[in-house]
Design a protein around this motif. Sequence first.
Motif, PDB file in Angstrom:
ATOM      1  N   LEU A  44       0.837  -1.210   0.000  1.00 16.59           N
ATOM      2  CA  LEU A  44       0.000   0.000   0.000  1.00 16.59           C
ATOM      3  C   LEU A  44       0.870   1.257   0.000  1.00 16.59           C
ATOM      4  O   LEU A  44       0.537   2.261  -0.628  1.00 16.59           O
ATOM      5  CB  LEU A  44      -0.889   0.033   1.239  1.00 16.59           C
TER       6      LEU A  44
ATOM      7  N   HIS B 198      -6.255  -7.311   3.444  1.00 15.65           N
ATOM      8  CA  HIS B 198      -5.504  -6.572   4.460  1.00 15.65           C
ATOM      9  C   HIS B 198      -5.848  -7.025   5.874  1.00 15.65           C
ATOM     10  O   HIS B 198      -6.973  -7.422   6.150  1.00 15.65           O
ATOM     11  CB  HIS B 198      -5.728  -5.069   4.297  1.00 15.65           C
ATOM     12  N   GLN B 199      -4.861  -6.949   6.728  1.00 15.73           N
ATOM     13  CA  GLN B 199      -5.032  -7.294   8.142  1.00 15.73           C
ATOM     14  C   GLN B 199      -5.340  -6.021   8.930  1.00 15.73           C
ATOM     15  O   GLN B 199      -5.358  -4.937   8.382  1.00 15.73           O
ATOM     16  CB  GLN B 199      -3.762  -7.972   8.682  1.00 15.73           C
ATOM     17  N   GLN B 200      -5.560  -6.200  10.245  1.00 16.43           N
ATOM     18  CA  GLN B 200      -5.925  -5.053  11.095  1.00 16.43           C
ATOM     19  C   GLN B 200      -4.690  -4.227  11.452  1.00 16.43           C
ATOM     20  O   GLN B 200      -4.322  -4.105  12.609  1.00 16.43           O
ATOM     21  CB  GLN B 200      -6.665  -5.532  12.346  1.00 16.43           C
ATOM     22  N   ARG B 201      -4.056  -3.663  10.442  1.00 21.50           N
ATOM     23  CA  ARG B 201      -2.897  -2.793  10.680  1.00 21.50           C
ATOM     24  C   ARG B 201      -3.215  -1.388  10.198  1.00 21.50           C
ATOM     25  O   ARG B 201      -4.013  -1.210   9.293  1.00 21.50           O
ATOM     26  CB  ARG B 201      -1.681  -3.335   9.898  1.00 21.50           C
ATOM     27  N   PRO B 202      -2.569  -0.362  10.807  1.00 18.95           N
ATOM     28  CA  PRO B 202      -2.831   1.018  10.378  1.00 18.95           C
ATOM     29  C   PRO B 202      -2.489   1.197   8.897  1.00 18.95           C
ATOM     30  O   PRO B 202      -1.576   0.532   8.382  1.00 18.95           O
ATOM     31  CB  PRO B 202      -1.888   1.857  11.246  1.00 18.95           C
ATOM     32  N   LEU B 203      -3.191   2.069   8.240  1.00 22.35           N
ATOM     33  CA  LEU B 203      -2.858   2.407   6.855  1.00 22.35           C
ATOM     34  C   LEU B 203      -1.578   3.239   6.851  1.00 22.35           C
ATOM     35  O   LEU B 203      -1.362   4.051   7.760  1.00 22.35           O
ATOM     36  CB  LEU B 203      -4.016   3.172   6.220  1.00 22.35           C
TER      37      LEU B 203
ATOM     38  N   PHE C 255     -11.101  -0.397  -1.748  1.00 22.03           N
ATOM     39  CA  PHE C 255     -10.642  -1.599  -1.049  1.00 22.03           C
ATOM     40  C   PHE C 255     -11.626  -2.750  -1.235  1.00 22.03           C
ATOM     41  O   PHE C 255     -12.819  -2.526  -1.473  1.00 22.03           O
ATOM     42  CB  PHE C 255     -10.546  -1.331   0.456  1.00 22.03           C
TER      43      PHE C 255
ATOM     44  N   PHE D  39      -9.224   3.992  10.698  1.00 23.45           N
ATOM     45  CA  PHE D  39      -9.589   2.603  10.415  1.00 23.45           C
ATOM     46  C   PHE D  39      -8.357   1.903   9.847  1.00 23.45           C
ATOM     47  O   PHE D  39      -7.456   2.546   9.300  1.00 23.45           O
ATOM     48  CB  PHE D  39     -10.777   2.499   9.449  1.00 23.45           C
ATOM     49  N   THR D  40      -8.315   0.587  10.015  1.00 22.49           N
ATOM     50  CA  THR D  40      -7.157  -0.200   9.563  1.00 22.49           C
ATOM     51  C   THR D  40      -7.375  -0.658   8.119  1.00 22.49           C
ATOM     52  O   THR D  40      -8.478  -0.540   7.566  1.00 22.49           O
ATOM     53  CB  THR D  40      -6.992  -1.445  10.431  1.00 22.49           C
ATOM     54  N   GLY D  41      -6.321  -1.229   7.540  1.00 27.93           N
ATOM     55  CA  GLY D  41      -6.452  -1.859   6.232  1.00 27.93           C
ATOM     56  C   GLY D  41      -7.499  -2.962   6.263  1.00 27.93           C
ATOM     57  O   GLY D  41      -8.260  -3.146   5.308  1.00 27.93           O
ATOM     58  N   GLY D  42      -7.547  -3.684   7.380  1.00 26.86           N
ATOM     59  CA  GLY D  42      -8.537  -4.752   7.524  1.00 26.86           C
ATOM     60  C   GLY D  42      -9.959  -4.222   7.555  1.00 26.86           C
ATOM     61  O   GLY D  42     -10.851  -4.774   6.919  1.00 26.86           O
ATOM     62  N   ASN D  43     -10.181  -3.116   8.256  1.00 27.52           N
ATOM     63  CA  ASN D  43     -11.515  -2.481   8.268  1.00 27.52           C
ATOM     64  C   ASN D  43     -11.930  -2.109   6.853  1.00 27.52           C
ATOM     65  O   ASN D  43     -13.078  -2.321   6.450  1.00 27.52           O
ATOM     66  CB  ASN D  43     -11.512  -1.190   9.095  1.00 27.52           C
ATOM     67  N   ALA D  44     -10.977  -1.527   6.117  1.00 29.67           N
ATOM     68  CA  ALA D  44     -11.280  -1.072   4.754  1.00 29.67           C
ATOM     69  C   ALA D  44     -11.608  -2.269   3.857  1.00 29.67           C
ATOM     70  O   ALA D  44     -12.549  -2.232   3.063  1.00 29.67           O
ATOM     71  CB  ALA D  44     -10.102  -0.280   4.189  1.00 29.67           C
TER      72      ALA D  44
END
Lengths: 408, 408
Positions: free
Chosen positions: A305, A324-329, A345, B331-336
């Motif tokens: 990304l 994507h996993q739960q990581r910050p963008l 996304f 929001f995280t990559g996972g949320n998106a």
Amino acid sequence: MSELNGTQKAVRWHPPSYDVRVDDIPIPQGHSGVHDVHICGHEFIGEVVALGSSFGAESAKGRPPLYSRLEVGHKVVSPFTVNCGECSVCRLGYTARCTGSLLFGSPLLNGGQAQYVRVPKAGGTLFDLSEPSTWASSMTETEKEKALSNLSDSSLLMLADILPTGVFAATQAINHPKVQPFITGKPWPLCFSSAPVPEGLQILDEDKVFTVAIVGLGPVGVCAAVSLLDIVSTRKIPFRIIAIDPNGSRREKMKAVYGAIDEDGKAGGEFVVVSVDEAKQKSKEWTHGVGCTAVLEVVGNTSALELAYDLVRAFGVITSVGVHQQRPLPFTGGNAYDKNVSLDFGRCPARAMFPPAFDLLVKRQDIFGTIGQPASLIDKIVDFGQAEESYRAFDKGEVGKVLFDPWK
Amino acid sequence: MSELNGTQKAVRWHPPSYDVRVDDIPIPQGHSGVHDVHICGHEFIGEVVALGSSFGAESAKGRPPLYSRLEVGHKVVSPFTVNCGECSVCRLGYTARCTGSLLFGSPLLNGGQAQYVRVPKAGGTLFDLSEPSTWASSMTETEKEKALSNLSDSSLLMLADILPTGVFAATQAINHPKVQPFITGKPWPLCFSSAPVPEGLQILDEDKVFTVAIVGLGPVGVCAAVSLLDIVSTRKIPFRIIAIDPNGSRREKMKAVYGAIDEDGKAGGEFVVVSVDEAKQKSKEWTHGVGCTAVLEVVGNTSALELAYDLVRAFGVITSVGVHQQRPLPFTGGNAYDKNVSLDFGRCPARAMFPPAFDLLVKRQDIFGTIGQPASLIDKIVDFGQAEESYRAFDKGEVGKVLFDPWK
């Protein structure tokens, strides 16, 4: 279903991780619960051997067509998620986010690496290859049937995930509003109207080149490239495509696939396959430092990304189909504002994307219809006896996509 | 420019913060440098009093039309940023990110709250109201001229930022690929093709309702609502709009504006003005828990983006025109990924958006053409003698938009 009592062979995932075994297990009957050990595989095709009680003309009134048309013996492709086809989300074509969606090959739903697979909500989920009239296509019914008779099973398996996901990524990018000046040849916001472009506001030919980066050249990335090339060459959109992967063998595969496409299928533009550093250089060179109009992100991690953000131009779009996993963008709100960036996304609505993916599958049999060739996306087909070893080899990067034939 | 030597009055910002004073300063001549004390104001209109050396038929060949057509005495509106109109970014209509862009009223470029303003790259930047043929419109030239003669100066000031930015937000949302099933009445991805929809894949009428939330009802949010209402009512798209602000007086303003729009201009849907908590409830109720198809985020902070993410449906789009700072996205990559969300960020290309904003300005004079009424976006017009006090009152929320007439 009397002849379907008994046991079958299946590839199963044993917790906690990466312990894959071929087991003898009962053939699924009716509704099943959650198992700790679960069957692998979210891509599968098959033949209908039994239908649940929802099927048949009587109970199917007002429901998706397959509830009245699907018959034992029909050949079907399943998308990688269950979708009911009956909720508002499904009706809109957003099948990947059906309110009752489940992912095949996950702890919540047994996957396709078995001899028999139970498909929940099958009338909404399955793509019925024996009923070509049920899907929209650029082909006539006769052309579809002729095409179907020439497609191998291994080729059809591409439809379960990787090909529709690649087509989805390309479709999202080409239809994004910020891309329309390149597609229509008219500046924003005239690109959305039929009004003529006033004198002095014309876009130059050099501005119209649609420059796209594809980040990640696994099977989905390759499919995205093939789909994008098909769209831009068919619609005569001048293009430059930068296909990127840090892995040399993936780059070689992409080059071979590009080489296998006929001249008409890649006319009107340039296409390079490069490493990450070369990509930044190429983007600068081709766009005079402005950046790529679209970036297809097909990896699903933070660094992919981040690269996509680096490569995209101001008023460009990043279409991300990576998981994507739960990581910050990897960018702030200010970064996003400063570059006027757009981001798409999410998971491909595979069931909805089957028709255009099928058309592309037929058109590009030189790639999707072959096995073990430099341009093939499938390395080999093995029986379940080689399944456990294949998982180990794939994990070490020793093989690419390996298909299992559970009846071999 | 001999008569333009001397001094003028201007509203200036004195560092470090919020020390606004009306000062006597020199009238700008030619190119200027960076000042620590700078003139406020990124929205202004004016009359051309002098032209730089780039203007005139000789030197203007191949350059934007204004370099040969703009004359002393012409009435002009300036967008809030400078744009050359000659680089590839400008030609595509992405004027807000012109490679030579500067923001008026910033330390790098003196603003418009002065008697005389120097406009760099003026032939690309300015919108020439005296040359209606230079912009595309749904109106004929005669209609444009008649409309122009009826527009007050205060009304034209809407064009500098807030109205084009509102139109930009609505335009991005309505043209987003994920919104197309609602616009075309055909499911994804058939919404992009002319192919007929096969039997059993039709969208129901109840699925077609385009549900939109607008987060933030400052002047730009109100303009976004007015633009969106105009688009959906004109194109006969069934709609439900949830206009949201925590501030009661902003909600009252939005209600008054909605009330001032004639029945034709809001036909075919529902519109509510609510607080944040009520918005979540309304979205649930109207969409059966699915969420809004589009959210226009017109605030530019983390909590507004967070609310937008909460409200948006899976496969929905957040169009953010708020100015964001360098803070992490909420929001995280996972949320998106999990919500298949799309995000459009960034600054309005105001110069490119002038023509549709002008059309809307003319159409909605009941709102944009009034001052100090419940539905007006402008509270009052004052002279520079009241400028310092007006800034203080605005900062305390005691007044809304106040215009300065530097010649009063």
